[in-house]
Design a protein around this motif. Structure first.
Motif, PDB file in Angstrom:
ATOM      1  N   TYR A   1     -30.258 -55.420 -48.312  1.00 49.07           N
ATOM      2  CA  TYR A   1     -31.682 -55.343 -48.584  1.00 49.07           C
ATOM      3  C   TYR A   1     -31.953 -55.669 -50.052  1.00 49.07           C
ATOM      4  N   PRO A   2     -33.186 -56.089 -50.381  1.00 52.68           N
ATOM      5  CA  PRO A   2     -33.527 -56.385 -51.774  1.00 52.68           C
ATOM      6  C   PRO A   2     -33.251 -55.194 -52.686  1.00 52.68           C
ATOM      7  N   LYS A   3     -32.913 -55.486 -53.918  1.00 62.28           N
ATOM      8  CA  LYS A   3     -32.521 -54.455 -54.876  1.00 62.28           C
ATOM      9  C   LYS A   3     -33.585 -53.373 -55.046  1.00 62.28           C
ATOM     10  N   LYS A   4     -34.850 -53.773 -55.173  1.00 58.75           N
ATOM     11  CA  LYS A   4     -35.924 -52.805 -55.376  1.00 58.75           C
ATOM     12  C   LYS A   4     -36.054 -51.860 -54.186  1.00 58.75           C
ATOM     13  N   VAL A   5     -35.881 -52.405 -52.981  1.00 56.52           N
ATOM     14  CA  VAL A   5     -35.980 -51.570 -51.783  1.00 56.52           C
ATOM     15  C   VAL A   5     -34.820 -50.586 -51.728  1.00 56.52           C
ATOM     16  N   ARG A   6     -33.621 -51.048 -52.092  1.00 54.65           N
ATOM     17  CA  ARG A   6     -32.457 -50.163 -52.102  1.00 54.65           C
ATOM     18  C   ARG A   6     -32.659 -49.008 -53.067  1.00 54.65           C
ATOM     19  N   GLU A   7     -33.192 -49.324 -54.248  1.00 52.91           N
ATOM     20  CA  GLU A   7     -33.389 -48.291 -55.263  1.00 52.91           C
ATOM     21  C   GLU A   7     -34.417 -47.261 -54.795  1.00 52.91           C
ATOM     22  N   LEU A   8     -35.493 -47.741 -54.159  1.00 52.38           N
ATOM     23  CA  LEU A   8     -36.507 -46.824 -53.651  1.00 52.38           C
ATOM     24  C   LEU A   8     -35.932 -45.958 -52.539  1.00 52.38           C
ATOM     25  N   GLY A   9     -35.199 -46.580 -51.621  1.00 53.89           N
ATOM     26  CA  GLY A   9     -34.589 -45.835 -50.525  1.00 53.89           C
ATOM     27  C   GLY A   9     -33.603 -44.792 -51.032  1.00 53.89           C
ATOM     28  N   LYS A  10     -32.879 -45.113 -52.104  1.00 54.29           N
ATOM     29  CA  LYS A  10     -31.911 -44.179 -52.672  1.00 54.29           C
ATOM     30  C   LYS A  10     -32.624 -42.950 -53.234  1.00 54.29           C
ATOM     31  N   LEU A  11     -33.748 -43.176 -53.919  1.00 54.53           N
ATOM     32  CA  LEU A  11     -34.507 -42.063 -54.479  1.00 54.53           C
ATOM     33  C   LEU A  11     -35.106 -41.201 -53.372  1.00 54.53           C
ATOM     34  N   GLU A  12     -35.681 -41.850 -52.350  1.00 58.11           N
ATOM     35  CA  GLU A  12     -36.252 -41.101 -51.232  1.00 58.11           C
ATOM     36  C   GLU A  12     -35.169 -40.299 -50.512  1.00 58.11           C
ATOM     37  N   GLY A  13     -33.957 -40.868 -50.472  1.00 55.46           N
ATOM     38  CA  GLY A  13     -32.853 -40.193 -49.798  1.00 55.46           C
ATOM     39  C   GLY A  13     -32.380 -38.953 -50.531  1.00 55.46           C
ATOM     40  N   LYS A  14     -32.676 -38.848 -51.837  1.00 60.39           N
ATOM     41  CA  LYS A  14     -32.259 -37.681 -52.621  1.00 60.39           C
ATOM     42  C   LYS A  14     -33.356 -36.633 -52.729  1.00 60.39           C
ATOM     43  N   ALA A  15     -34.601 -37.040 -52.518  1.00 55.63           N
ATOM     44  CA  ALA A  15     -35.735 -36.151 -52.763  1.00 55.63           C
ATOM     45  C   ALA A  15     -35.785 -35.001 -51.763  1.00 55.63           C
ATOM     46  N   VAL A  16     -36.209 -33.837 -52.245  1.00 49.87           N
ATOM     47  CA  VAL A  16     -36.426 -32.686 -51.374  1.00 49.87           C
ATOM     48  C   VAL A  16     -37.909 -32.582 -51.019  1.00 49.87           C
ATOM     49  N   GLU A  17     -38.744 -33.290 -51.778  1.00 51.14           N
ATOM     50  CA  GLU A  17     -40.177 -33.314 -51.493  1.00 51.14           C
ATOM     51  C   GLU A  17     -40.722 -34.690 -51.832  1.00 51.14           C
ATOM     52  N   ILE A  18     -41.478 -35.265 -50.912  1.00 52.12           N
ATOM     53  CA  ILE A  18     -42.072 -36.587 -51.092  1.00 52.12           C
ATOM     54  C   ILE A  18     -43.574 -36.477 -50.832  1.00 52.12           C
ATOM     55  N   GLY A  19     -44.356 -36.938 -51.780  1.00 51.86           N
ATOM     56  CA  GLY A  19     -45.806 -36.944 -51.615  1.00 51.86           C
ATOM     57  C   GLY A  19     -46.345 -38.342 -51.831  1.00 51.86           C
ATOM     58  N   VAL A  20     -47.136 -38.843 -50.894  1.00 51.92           N
ATOM     59  CA  VAL A  20     -47.626 -40.214 -50.978  1.00 51.92           C
ATOM     60  C   VAL A  20     -49.101 -40.279 -50.616  1.00 51.92           C
ATOM     61  N   TYR A  21     -49.861 -40.987 -51.450  1.00 58.68           N
ATOM     62  CA  TYR A  21     -51.220 -41.380 -51.078  1.00 58.68           C
ATOM     63  C   TYR A  21     -51.215 -42.894 -50.939  1.00 58.68           C
ATOM     64  N   GLU A  22     -51.643 -43.391 -49.793  1.00 57.42           N
ATOM     65  CA  GLU A  22     -51.665 -44.836 -49.525  1.00 57.42           C
ATOM     66  C   GLU A  22     -53.096 -45.243 -49.221  1.00 57.42           C
ATOM     67  N   CYS A  23     -53.578 -46.268 -49.945  1.00 54.71           N
ATOM     68  CA  CYS A  23     -54.990 -46.622 -49.807  1.00 54.71           C
ATOM     69  C   CYS A  23     -55.250 -47.879 -48.986  1.00 54.71           C
TER      70      CYS A  23
END
Length: 292
Positions: free
Chosen positions: A105-127
């Motif tokens: 997968y593209p580098k940016k996607v891998r980095e985002l997925g890695k961070l999401e994979g470590k997080a204990v809490e994820i909060g997102v607002y999508e517009c």
């Protein structure tokens, strides 16, 4: 043994999406794919097979064999599995998929997925759209196919696969606490047609009922709110650290400074307070489905 595309009698080439282009700016990815390609070439030469002969045996064109061996293309799992059989590698070639899949997968996607994979809490607002962690494959595909300038079919499938891979965050044990605030307007947009849209809404209802997921809808008829400048994301990690970003703050760059994070948390908390409560939000989505 000759393996060709089922039912066609022809060898696969780039048009059949046998692999992906390597991102030259992804140093780790380039190194991994170059190493795998070199191993394939050495093993092929060791058994005395020409590239064309080897390509016929695994069901791929000669040009694709050279590109994979030269580290220019990312091989798919079926290519490595067939190569392992043809070369009699005893599973060693097939095992390289464990390294390849980490860089496919593209580098940016891998980095985002890695961070999401470590997080204990994820909060997102999508517009502007349904968030990537919530998209069905067909919904994601329709979005990528609408992009301008257009992606190639190969890139579309690569991006869809990358987006779906991030959704394994819901399968973690222990599961993270995930909060979504979605605008009403994107939920009404029939991306991919009526059937794909209905399947997307049904998927939102399923995920929204997970014990670790809170899903809220921001009605279009609400007053002004802090999310009007764009997306907001907050990630909190087991060691107490956090990271966040907002389209309208700090030039959209990720921040981890406590002062900046407090502002993001204030904005996100205000959004959650203005959005419909979780139960009402799910009922709202059910009403949308009922309008079809």
């Amino acid at each position: 043994m000759t393996v060709v595309e089922a039912g066609s009698g022809r060898l696969k080439g780039e048009a059949d999406e046998p692999g992906w282009e390597v991102d030259p700016d992804d140093e780790w990815g380039v190194a991994v794919i170059a190493t795998v390609g070199r191993q394939l070439k050495l093993r092929r030469e060791a058994v005395g097979m020409r590239a064309a002969e080897f390509g016929t045996a695994v069901g791929y064109g000669e040009d694709m064999v050279y590109k994979i061996e030269g580290g220019k293309r990312i091989p798919r799992q079926d290519y490595l599995s067939r190569a392992d059989e043809v070369l009699g590698a005893g599973g060693l070639v097939a095992a390289t998929w464990e390294d390849v899949k980490r860089v496919r997968y593209p580098k940016k996607v891998r980095e985002l997925g890695k961070l999401e994979g470590k997080a204990v809490e994820i909060g997102v607002y999508e517009c502007n759209s349904v968030h990537g962690l919530l998209q069905t494959p067909d919904h994601a595909r329709a979005l990528f196919e609408a992009w301008q300038p257009s992606y190639s079919p190969d890139d579309v499938e690569r991006m869809v696969a990358a987006r779906l891979a991030r959704q394994t965050v819901f399968e973690r044990d222990p599961a993270p606490s995930v909060h979504f605030v979605l605008e009403e307007a994107p939920l009404r947009r029939q991306v991919g047609g009526t059937m794909v849209w209905e399947q997307q809404l049904e998927h939102l209802l399923r995920v929204g009922r997970f014990n670790n997921v809170t899903l809220q809808v921001m009605p279009t008829n609400t007053e002004a709110h802090p999310g009007l400048d764009g997306r907001i994301e907050l990630l909190k990690f087991p060691d107490g650290t956090a990271m966040g970003r907002a389209d309208g703050l700090y030039n959209g760059r990720p921040v981890s400074d406590l002062r900046h994070l407090r502002i993001l948390e204030l904005q996100y908390g205000t959004l959650r307070a203005q959005a419909l409560p979780p139960r009402e939000s799910l009922a709202f989505i059910e009403e949308l489905l009922g309008e079809t």
